[in-house]
Scaffold this motif. Structure first.
Motif, PDB file in Angstrom:
ATOM      1  N   LYS A 173       0.594  -1.280   0.064  1.00  0.00           N
ATOM      2  CA  LYS A 173       0.105  -0.002   0.181  1.00  0.00           C
ATOM      3  C   LYS A 173       0.864   1.518   0.094  1.00  0.00           C
ATOM      4  O   LYS A 173       0.403   2.559  -0.602  1.00  0.00           O
ATOM      5  CB  LYS A 173      -1.142  -0.345   1.381  1.00  0.00           C
ATOM      6  CG  LYS A 173      -2.139  -1.359   1.528  1.00  0.00           C
ATOM      7  CD  LYS A 173      -3.023  -1.095   2.073  1.00  0.00           C
ATOM      8  CE  LYS A 173      -3.789  -1.982   2.561  1.00  0.00           C
ATOM      9  NZ  LYS A 173      -5.107  -2.249   3.510  1.00  0.00           N
ATOM     10  N   LEU A 174       2.366   1.322   0.952  1.00  0.00           N
ATOM     11  CA  LEU A 174       3.340   2.016   0.402  1.00  0.00           C
ATOM     12  C   LEU A 174       3.720   2.480  -0.038  1.00  0.00           C
ATOM     13  O   LEU A 174       3.625   3.551  -1.093  1.00  0.00           O
ATOM     14  CB  LEU A 174       4.030   1.877   2.004  1.00  0.00           C
ATOM     15  CG  LEU A 174       5.202   2.858   2.167  1.00  0.00           C
ATOM     16  CD1 LEU A 174       4.625   4.573   1.763  1.00  0.00           C
ATOM     17  CD2 LEU A 174       6.193   2.804   2.464  1.00  0.00           C
ATOM     18  N   ASN A 175       3.699   1.914  -1.019  1.00  0.00           N
ATOM     19  CA  ASN A 175       4.175   1.540  -2.247  1.00  0.00           C
ATOM     20  C   ASN A 175       3.786   2.402  -3.166  1.00  0.00           C
ATOM     21  O   ASN A 175       3.974   3.316  -4.331  1.00  0.00           O
ATOM     22  CB  ASN A 175       4.481  -0.462  -3.063  1.00  0.00           C
ATOM     23  CG  ASN A 175       6.031   0.816  -4.366  1.00  0.00           C
ATOM     24  OD1 ASN A 175       7.234   1.068  -4.362  1.00  0.00           O
ATOM     25  ND2 ASN A 175       5.365   0.043  -5.114  1.00  0.00           N
ATOM     26  N   ARG A 176       2.557   1.450  -3.560  1.00  0.00           N
ATOM     27  CA  ARG A 176       1.236   2.519  -4.634  1.00  0.00           C
ATOM     28  C   ARG A 176       1.416   3.939  -4.504  1.00  0.00           C
ATOM     29  O   ARG A 176       1.148   4.815  -5.260  1.00  0.00           O
ATOM     30  CB  ARG A 176      -0.313   2.277  -4.139  1.00  0.00           C
ATOM     31  CG  ARG A 176      -0.054   0.078  -4.294  1.00  0.00           C
ATOM     32  CD  ARG A 176      -1.208   0.012  -4.783  1.00  0.00           C
ATOM     33  NE  ARG A 176      -2.339  -0.446  -3.829  1.00  0.00           N
ATOM     34  CZ  ARG A 176      -2.242  -1.809  -3.264  1.00  0.00           C
ATOM     35  NH1 ARG A 176      -1.324  -2.212  -3.524  1.00  0.00           N
ATOM     36  NH2 ARG A 176      -2.665  -1.849  -1.901  1.00  0.00           N
ATOM     37  N   HIS A 177       1.295   4.043  -2.929  1.00  0.00           N
ATOM     38  CA  HIS A 177       1.221   6.050  -2.655  1.00  0.00           C
ATOM     39  C   HIS A 177       2.486   6.497  -3.412  1.00  0.00           C
ATOM     40  O   HIS A 177       2.169   7.729  -4.261  1.00  0.00           O
ATOM     41  CB  HIS A 177       1.062   5.474  -1.243  1.00  0.00           C
ATOM     42  CG  HIS A 177      -0.218   5.805  -0.912  1.00  0.00           C
ATOM     43  ND1 HIS A 177      -1.958   6.236  -1.560  1.00  0.00           N
ATOM     44  CD2 HIS A 177      -0.564   4.696   0.338  1.00  0.00           C
ATOM     45  CE1 HIS A 177      -2.548   5.485  -0.359  1.00  0.00           C
ATOM     46  NE2 HIS A 177      -1.648   4.902   0.410  1.00  0.00           N
ATOM     47  N   LEU A 178       3.199   5.985  -3.130  1.00  0.00           N
ATOM     48  CA  LEU A 178       4.941   6.507  -3.440  1.00  0.00           C
ATOM     49  C   LEU A 178       4.627   6.548  -5.663  1.00  0.00           C
ATOM     50  O   LEU A 178       5.534   7.537  -6.074  1.00  0.00           O
ATOM     51  CB  LEU A 178       6.022   5.738  -2.935  1.00  0.00           C
ATOM     52  CG  LEU A 178       6.484   5.605  -1.860  1.00  0.00           C
ATOM     53  CD1 LEU A 178       7.497   4.548  -1.450  1.00  0.00           C
ATOM     54  CD2 LEU A 178       6.489   7.088  -1.841  1.00  0.00           C
ATOM     55  N   ASN A 179       4.527   5.366  -5.762  1.00  0.00           N
ATOM     56  CA  ASN A 179       4.507   5.680  -7.120  1.00  0.00           C
ATOM     57  C   ASN A 179       2.756   6.710  -7.891  1.00  0.00           C
ATOM     58  O   ASN A 179       3.337   6.968  -8.891  1.00  0.00           O
ATOM     59  CB  ASN A 179       4.071   4.009  -7.672  1.00  0.00           C
ATOM     60  CG  ASN A 179       5.484   3.055  -8.112  1.00  0.00           C
ATOM     61  OD1 ASN A 179       6.122   4.092  -8.627  1.00  0.00           O
ATOM     62  ND2 ASN A 179       5.092   2.629  -6.747  1.00  0.00           N
ATOM     63  N   SER A 180       2.067   6.702  -7.167  1.00  0.00           N
ATOM     64  CA  SER A 180       1.509   8.072  -7.898  1.00  0.00           C
ATOM     65  C   SER A 180       2.171   9.064  -7.053  1.00  0.00           C
ATOM     66  O   SER A 180       1.585  10.001  -8.200  1.00  0.00           O
ATOM     67  CB  SER A 180      -0.031   7.766  -6.275  1.00  0.00           C
ATOM     68  OG  SER A 180      -1.415   8.927  -6.443  1.00  0.00           O
ATOM     69  N   MET A 181       2.715   9.196  -6.213  1.00  0.00           N
ATOM     70  CA  MET A 181       3.699  10.747  -6.624  1.00  0.00           C
ATOM     71  C   MET A 181       4.487  10.447  -7.545  1.00  0.00           C
ATOM     72  O   MET A 181       4.990  11.786  -8.300  1.00  0.00           O
ATOM     73  CB  MET A 181       4.064  10.531  -5.201  1.00  0.00           C
ATOM     74  CG  MET A 181       3.339  10.892  -3.825  1.00  0.00           C
ATOM     75  SD  MET A 181       4.417  10.828  -1.923  1.00  0.00           S
ATOM     76  CE  MET A 181       5.130  12.087  -2.711  1.00  0.00           C
TER      77      MET A 181
END
Length: 289
Positions: A173-181
């Motif tokens: 989930k953290l990585n999805r947020h990072l990749n959204s940024m």
């Protein structure tokens, strides 16, 4: 148990989708192989790349298709039910291939271990087996196994594997947020899990120990090679005279192992075969082995 039964019904049910749903993209040639191996699809999780997998299944044909474990992620389905239409489409496509003459062999892994209760049964033309010996066109014997039996964490401390899976889900989930940024900044997709696996010495040692253990057992069984999954790391190499093949995963790498008509083996990276717009797909991260 109720959710497991719901999944097993999907293997038995006939496909009610209209024939036009089966239309292929005629602009892309069908790729034909003697045998294909795929594993670690993790259907039932947000990280599953179901649409890329459907693209692969629609544009490849083979005599035998091995599903080498972790096809369904029963661990996460028990925590949170997630089953979009695309995941059901994958099951229906597999059933359709079996009906049309492809021999489909399902070898359960640790995430779909509930299916081990149905070894030596057949669901909709798909055989369920604990392991398999496959003979290539050039006469080599390959031992087919998911590989979790050679994972010390799974076998000796299963509670730790469940804890790790939950922590890993948080990392995803953290990585999805990072990749959204990163996407907003015009940067390409970046895999946190792949980075960590490559940098952490203990993870590298775990992979090496796993590969060596599987290769040793293949030799003990009189095979010239082994095909497995489980660790989400596609590779094909010689280990002390044994051909070690790992078909990778379909949550991040989008890889499969293929046997050509002459017995030659190769790892296919399907992202290189997909239309350019679809290559942006991995907005989600891998699932823990």
């Amino acid at each position: 148990m109720q959710r497991d039964d719901a999944f097993l019904r999907a293997w038995r049910d006939t496909d009610a989708r209209p024939p036009e749903a089966e239309d292929e993209d005629v602009s892309r040639p069908m790729q034909r192989f003697r045998t294909l191996w795929i594993s670690d699809l993790h259907l039932g999780t947000p990280g599953c790349q179901a649409r890329a997998l459907l693209d692969f299944l629609k544009h490849t044909e083979c005599e035998t298709l091995f599903l080498v474990g972790d096809i369904i992620d029963g661990w996460q389905l028990k925590r949170h039910w997630y089953w979009p239409q695309a995941h059901n489409d994958v099951i229906q496509k597999l059933l359709r291939k079996a009906r049309k003459g492809t021999r489909v062999i399902f070898i359960p892994g640790n995430h779909d271990e509930f299916a081990r209760k149905y070894l030596n049964h057949n669901f909709g033309g798909i055989d369920v087996a604990e392991e398999w010996i496959h003979e290539t066109a050039d006469g080599r014997k390959l031992w087919i196994i998911h590989g979790d039996l050679f994972d010390g964490v799974i076998q000796c401390a299963k509670w730790l594997a469940y804890v790790g899976d939950s922590l890993y889900e948080f990392t995803l989930k953290l990585n999805r947020h990072l990749n959204s940024m990163r996407a907003r900044l015009g940067l390409p997709y970046w895999s946190l899990s792949k980075y960590l696996k490559g940098k952490v010495k203990r993870a590298v040692s775990y992979v090496g120990d796993f590969e060596n253990a599987v290769a040793r057992e293949a030799r003990n069984r009189g095979a010239q090679g082994v095909v497995c999954g489980h660790i989400h790391h596609a590779e094909m190499r010689d280990i002390d005279g044994i051909l070690y093949c790992n078909d990778g995963d379909w949550v991040e790498s989008l890889t499969a192992l293929a046997e050509h008509a002459d017995g030659q083996l190769e790892i296919i990276e399907w992202s290189a075969h997909m239309p350019v717009p679809s290559k942006v797909a991995p907005a989600r991260e891998a699932v823990a082995a």
